[in-house]
Design an enzyme around this catalytic site. Sequence first.
Site, PDB file in Angstrom:
ATOM      1  N   PRO A  10     -35.310 -21.397  32.565  1.00 27.52           N
ATOM      2  CA  PRO A  10     -36.517 -22.111  32.964  1.00 27.52           C
ATOM      3  C   PRO A  10     -37.806 -21.529  32.388  1.00 27.52           C
ATOM      4  CG  PRO A  10     -35.657 -20.808  34.776  1.00 27.52           C
ATOM      5  CD  PRO A  10     -34.609 -20.799  33.704  1.00 27.52           C
ATOM      6  N   ASN A  11     -38.705 -22.415  32.077  1.00 31.03           N
ATOM      7  CA  ASN A  11     -40.060 -22.105  31.578  1.00 31.03           C
ATOM      8  C   ASN A  11     -40.092 -21.621  30.133  1.00 31.03           C
ATOM      9  OD1 ASN A  11     -41.358 -22.666  34.138  1.00 31.03           O
ATOM     10  ND2 ASN A  11     -40.417 -20.779  34.877  1.00 31.03           N
ATOM     11  N   ARG A  18     -47.290 -20.042  26.980  1.00 28.22           N
ATOM     12  CA  ARG A  18     -47.070 -19.362  28.255  1.00 28.22           C
ATOM     13  C   ARG A  18     -47.369 -17.863  28.123  1.00 28.22           C
ATOM     14  NH1 ARG A  18     -41.050 -17.846  30.533  1.00 28.22           N
ATOM     15  NH2 ARG A  18     -41.759 -17.102  32.553  1.00 28.22           N
ATOM     16  N   TYR A  23     -45.313 -12.873  26.094  1.00 26.25           N
ATOM     17  CA  TYR A  23     -44.230 -13.546  25.367  1.00 26.25           C
ATOM     18  C   TYR A  23     -44.564 -13.883  23.913  1.00 26.25           C
ATOM     19  CZ  TYR A  23     -42.371 -14.061  30.104  1.00 26.25           C
ATOM     20  OH  TYR A  23     -41.893 -13.818  31.357  1.00 26.25           O
ATOM     21  N   ASN A  82     -30.797 -16.257  27.608  1.00 24.09           N
ATOM     22  CA  ASN A  82     -31.986 -15.765  28.308  1.00 24.09           C
ATOM     23  C   ASN A  82     -32.075 -16.547  29.617  1.00 24.09           C
ATOM     24  OD1 ASN A  82     -34.449 -15.082  29.337  1.00 24.09           O
ATOM     25  ND2 ASN A  82     -35.544 -15.161  27.383  1.00 24.09           N
ATOM     26  N   ALA A  85     -36.188 -16.641  34.750  1.00 26.73           N
ATOM     27  CA  ALA A  85     -36.355 -16.230  36.156  1.00 26.73           C
ATOM     28  C   ALA A  85     -35.025 -16.224  36.919  1.00 26.73           C
ATOM     29  CB  ALA A  85     -37.356 -17.146  36.850  1.00 26.73           C
ATOM     30  N   GLU A 106     -27.209 -10.870  27.131  1.00 24.03           N
ATOM     31  CA  GLU A 106     -28.395 -11.216  27.929  1.00 24.03           C
ATOM     32  C   GLU A 106     -29.641 -10.818  27.137  1.00 24.03           C
ATOM     33  OE1 GLU A 106     -28.401  -9.163  31.712  1.00 24.03           O
ATOM     34  OE2 GLU A 106     -30.519  -9.633  32.078  1.00 24.03           O
ATOM     35  N   HIS A 108     -33.985 -10.795  26.937  1.00 30.44           N
ATOM     36  CA  HIS A 108     -35.328 -11.013  27.490  1.00 30.44           C
ATOM     37  C   HIS A 108     -36.352 -10.686  26.419  1.00 30.44           C
ATOM     38  CE1 HIS A 108     -33.544 -11.511  31.369  1.00 30.44           C
ATOM     39  NE2 HIS A 108     -32.848 -10.406  31.169  1.00 30.44           N
ATOM     40  N   ARG A 115     -42.184  -4.302  34.089  1.00 32.41           N
ATOM     41  CA  ARG A 115     -42.971  -5.310  34.797  1.00 32.41           C
ATOM     42  C   ARG A 115     -42.821  -5.141  36.312  1.00 32.41           C
ATOM     43  NH1 ARG A 115     -41.827 -10.978  32.016  1.00 32.41           N
ATOM     44  NH2 ARG A 115     -43.529 -11.509  33.468  1.00 32.41           N
TER      45      ARG A 115
HETATM   46  C1  DQA Z   1     -37.825 -13.337  30.684  1.00 30.79           C
HETATM   47  C2  DQA Z   1     -38.162 -12.310  31.785  1.00 30.79           C
HETATM   48  C3  DQA Z   1     -37.998 -12.922  33.162  1.00 30.79           C
HETATM   49  O1  DQA Z   1     -38.303 -11.963  34.161  1.00 30.79           O
HETATM   50  C4  DQA Z   1     -38.948 -14.104  33.314  1.00 30.79           C
HETATM   51  O2  DQA Z   1     -38.775 -14.720  34.577  1.00 30.79           O
HETATM   52  C5  DQA Z   1     -38.845 -15.079  32.215  1.00 30.79           C
HETATM   53  C6  DQA Z   1     -38.626 -14.611  30.845  1.00 30.79           C
HETATM   54  C7  DQA Z   1     -38.099 -12.777  29.277  1.00 30.79           C
HETATM   55  O3  DQA Z   1     -37.627 -13.403  28.319  1.00 30.79           O
HETATM   56  O4  DQA Z   1     -38.806 -11.779  29.121  1.00 30.79           O
HETATM   57  O5  DQA Z   1     -39.017 -16.279  32.419  1.00 30.79           O
HETATM   58  O6  DQA Z   1     -36.434 -13.633  30.758  1.00 30.79           O
END
Ligand code: DQA
Length: 165
Positions: A10-11, A18, A23, A82, A85, A106, A108, A115
Amino acid sequence: MANVLVLQGPNLNLLGSREPGLYGSVTLDDISSMLDEHAAQLNEDNDEFELSLEHFQSNSESELIDRIHNAGKDGIVFALFNPAAFTHTSVALRDALLGAALPFIEIHISNVHAREPFRRHSYFSDIASGVISGLGAHGYILALDAAHHWLGRNQSDNETSGEGQ
Ligand code: DQA
């Protein structure tokens, strides 16, 4: 042919606009193109097997779960994931990966350990083949290199175990 699923949570569709301080300015389409180009390069340099990538992003937990469930029948053998959240919340996605027995890395973009404390816990890290965090969009390229290596090793293991049968 080795089909790899690039699964984005998501997002991540908002990448580029964003929180650019965290990012960067790279969009999700940029990441997909970078990965496609890198896969083409890996295929050119190696004639043992061919990598093919499929990209899927969703803001919905149920759509991500369904994509994982269908991976096997779609011939997907590995995922770059990825979970965004959902990393910190989703037992259901963890169970989907275990249920489908889909190996994955995985990823990120940001360093989740630098963080908020709630981002330090992942429902995926202990069942992942590996974890990349904090290396920006380049982390996806490193993950693809690792997946390529892993798939090549598995292929030669299968060939060796098939010998003499
Ligand atoms: C994320 C890190 C997560 O904590 C966050 O909620 C994201 C992006 C990253 O790519 O750094 O949406 O997965």
